[in-house]
Scaffold this active site. Structure first.
Site, PDB file in Angstrom:
ATOM      1  N   LYS A 182      71.749  37.845  39.499  1.00  0.00           N
ATOM      2  CA  LYS A 182      71.121  37.968  40.831  1.00  0.00           C
ATOM      3  C   LYS A 182      70.688  36.538  41.266  1.00  0.00           C
ATOM      4  CE  LYS A 182      67.627  38.572  42.843  1.00  0.00           C
ATOM      5  NZ  LYS A 182      67.403  37.645  44.129  1.00  0.00           N
ATOM      6  N   GLU A 258      62.918  29.354  32.196  1.00  0.00           N
ATOM      7  CA  GLU A 258      62.538  28.024  32.791  1.00  0.00           C
ATOM      8  C   GLU A 258      61.834  28.072  34.095  1.00  0.00           C
ATOM      9  OE1 GLU A 258      66.681  26.518  32.878  1.00  0.00           O
ATOM     10  OE2 GLU A 258      66.713  26.567  30.752  1.00  0.00           O
ATOM     11  N   CYS A 292      62.590  21.324  39.668  1.00  0.00           N
ATOM     12  CA  CYS A 292      61.329  21.789  38.733  1.00  0.00           C
ATOM     13  C   CYS A 292      61.009  20.366  37.946  1.00  0.00           C
ATOM     14  CB  CYS A 292      61.891  22.841  37.820  1.00  0.00           C
ATOM     15  SG  CYS A 292      63.600  22.336  36.921  1.00  0.00           S
ATOM     16  N   GLU A 394      51.692  23.818  41.573  1.00  0.00           N
ATOM     17  CA  GLU A 394      52.890  23.163  41.780  1.00  0.00           C
ATOM     18  C   GLU A 394      53.339  23.447  43.508  1.00  0.00           C
ATOM     19  OE1 GLU A 394      56.633  25.670  40.869  1.00  0.00           O
ATOM     20  OE2 GLU A 394      57.632  23.985  40.240  1.00  0.00           O
TER      21      GLU A 394
END
Ligand code: NAD
Length: 490
Positions: A182, A258, A292, A394
């Site tokens: 996906k 992750e 990231c 973040e």
């Protein structure tokens, strides 16, 4: 009248299909806000059909294929991605707007490498074997056998679409599993194109499947709900990871996550100054800060702080926006209007929370044809308190906060003042200090005097809110296989 707009379809059991929902949603080009294609949205029945195809393929020719043939086939997949390099490049750039200087050096080559590297890992890694003494003196032999886990649900994000998706599909297939992918709803194209590659190379139907849609109450959630998905590997936001973990609890299915980061850079006064400025500039601004492993908090030793801030400002103000196919372009837009609104929200918060703006802070001027795109300026702040939302959350944009420090201990404590734990980058020429500090910053990945230097054989992953588990090299085998022990009485 038929529309000239392209349609992006599901890839189920070796066939491209619009699926059964009758619904589509738009894929928008981030450089100008125009429509790239209409994406066919998977229904729950489509998702279940993809999982059923993946399950059936486990016992078909794929499941019976010798390791040598399987891994050769994955080398074939890598070769075919390389042969169709320009198709992948154009699809990735249309979805993300990232400059060709990035996509052609990182995204597409790594997409191919992820198949080669893990094919070789699987072919060459032995399992364990122990001899056990027994009272009758005859002994016993134990040996380990690795078997595939089954159907792997792969859910991937938009920032490095092909790279991060194949980082999961490569090892999953190398280990003999089948996958249902996906991809992010923002970046469906390269995952879909990979379906063509699988067919060209002769990968049996059902081994690689792609479904399109969103997260909650859509393809992502339906995939995680299907009990025939034996394990789920996910890269994306921490909050999404929490939702997926709840779904995976049904049936006690393993997850590999992750997730997000709020990574720190630490620059000591004895660092190679130019290298540190260059490295932090890349860590903060590469891929428009949508990495990231990027660095949004940088701690700089006070004696070089002002000089460092000015040098980084020069870097920030040197980026070139515009046509991603032009090799001179060095910064692309953010992925979507929604994401830009979020990032600009942090830009506004930084102002109200008292930041000094060293560079950027707004929207850059671009050529008229790109005005509908999602651009933001590379931005540098100083002076925010440690409890500022800009420091704690973040942002995932091209922005960084600089903070001076006076002592090593203080830098380590500030770097560790976060619930995330993905990566750090440390800059110093004092070798002992480099190792000392590396050992004390709570992250899964530490770079000393470099950033984003990746060896695919090494472990990759984070701690705390940044993830669960490690992938990369042999570590991927831990997730993508079951290890069985066989004990033979001699
Ligand atoms: P996201 O979590 O919004 O979406 C990622 C994927 O999850 C998409 O395919 C989305 O459709 C799907 N999804 C969303 N909700 C779901 C649900 N409830 N169930 C199942 N699937 C669901 O992340 P994003 O915005 O695409 O990517 C950016 C994030 O990814 C950032 O937080 C970034 O730090 C993180 N990231 C982490 C790494 C890493 O290696 N640690 C690498 C790249 C990106």
């Amino acid at each position: 009248m038929t529309s000239s707009v392209k349609q992006t379809q599901q890839f189920i059991d070796g066939q491209f299909t619009p699926g059964t929902s009758g619904k589509t949603f738009p894929n928008i080009n981030p450089i100008n806000g125009k429509l790239n294609s209409n994406i066919c949205e998977a229904s729950k029945a489509d998702v279940n059909a993809a999982v059923a195809a993946a399950k059936a393929a486990l016992t078909g020719p794929w499941g019976k294929m010798p390791v040598e043939a399987r891994t050769n086939m994955l080398h074939g997949v890598a070769a075919e991605i390389s042969r169709r390099f320009d198709d992948f490049l154009q699809a990735e750039i249309a979805d993300t707007g990232k400059p060709t200087s990035i996509a052609s050096h990182i995204d597409i080559p790594r997409g191919a490498a992820n198949f080669k590297v893990f094919a070789d890992v699987v072919k060459n890694v032995p399992t364990e074997s122990f001899h056990l003494d027994t009272p009758d003196g005859r002994g016993a032999l134990n040996y380990g056998v690795r078997v595939p886990k089954g159907v792997i649900g792969v859910i991937s994000p938009w920032n490095l679409p092909l790279l991060l998706m194949t980082w999961k599909v490569g090892p999953a297939l190398a280990c003999g599993n089948t996958v249902v992918v996906k991809p992010s709803e923002e970046t469906p194209s390269t995952a879909t194109l990979l379906g063509e590659v699988m067919n060209t190379v002769g990968v049996p139907p059902g081994v690689y499947n792609v479904i399109h849609g969103f997260g909650p109450d859509s393809a992502g959630e339906w995939l995680t709900q299907n009990p025939d998905v034996n394990a789920i590997t996910f890269t994306g936001e921490t909050r999404t990871g929490e939702a997926i973990m709840k779904q995976a609890a049904n049936g006690v299915r393993p997850v590999s996550f992750e997730l997000g980061g709020k990574n720190a850079g630490v620059v000591f006064a004895d660092a190679d100054f130019e290298a540190a400025v260059d490295g932090i500039s890349r860590a903060a601004f590469a891929n428009s800060g949508q990495v990231c492993l990027g660095t949004e908090r940088v701690f700089v030793e006070r004696s070089i702080f002002d000089r460092f801030a000015q040098a980084l400002k020069k870097k920030a103000e040197g980026f070139v926006f515009g046509d991603p196919m032009n090799p001179a372009t060095t910064m692309g837009p953010l992925i979507s209007k929604e994401h830009r609104d979020k990032v600009l929200g942090y830009f506004a918060a930084a102002k109200t929370q008292g930041a000094t703006i060293i560079a950027g802070g707004g929207i850059p001027r671009v050529a008229a044809e790109y005005e509908g795109g999602h651009w933001v300026q590379p931005t540098i702040w100083t002076g925010l308190p440690q409890d500022s939302s800009v420091i704690r959350e973040e942002i995932f944009g091209p922005c960084v906060h600089l903070e001076p420090f006076d002592a090593e201990e203080q830098a380590v404590n500030m770097a560790n003042d976060t619930p995330y734990g993905l990566a750090t980058t440390i800059w110093t020429t004092d070798l002992a200090r480099a190792h000392r500090v590396a050992g004390r910053i709570n992250v899964g990945i530490t770079w000393i005097n470099c950033w984003f230097l990746r060896d695919l054989r090494t472990s990759f992953g984070g701690q705390g809110l940044s993830g669960i588990g490690r992938e990369g090299g042999v570590h991927s085998l831990e997730f993508y296989t079951e290890l069985r022990n066989v004990c033979v009485k001699l």
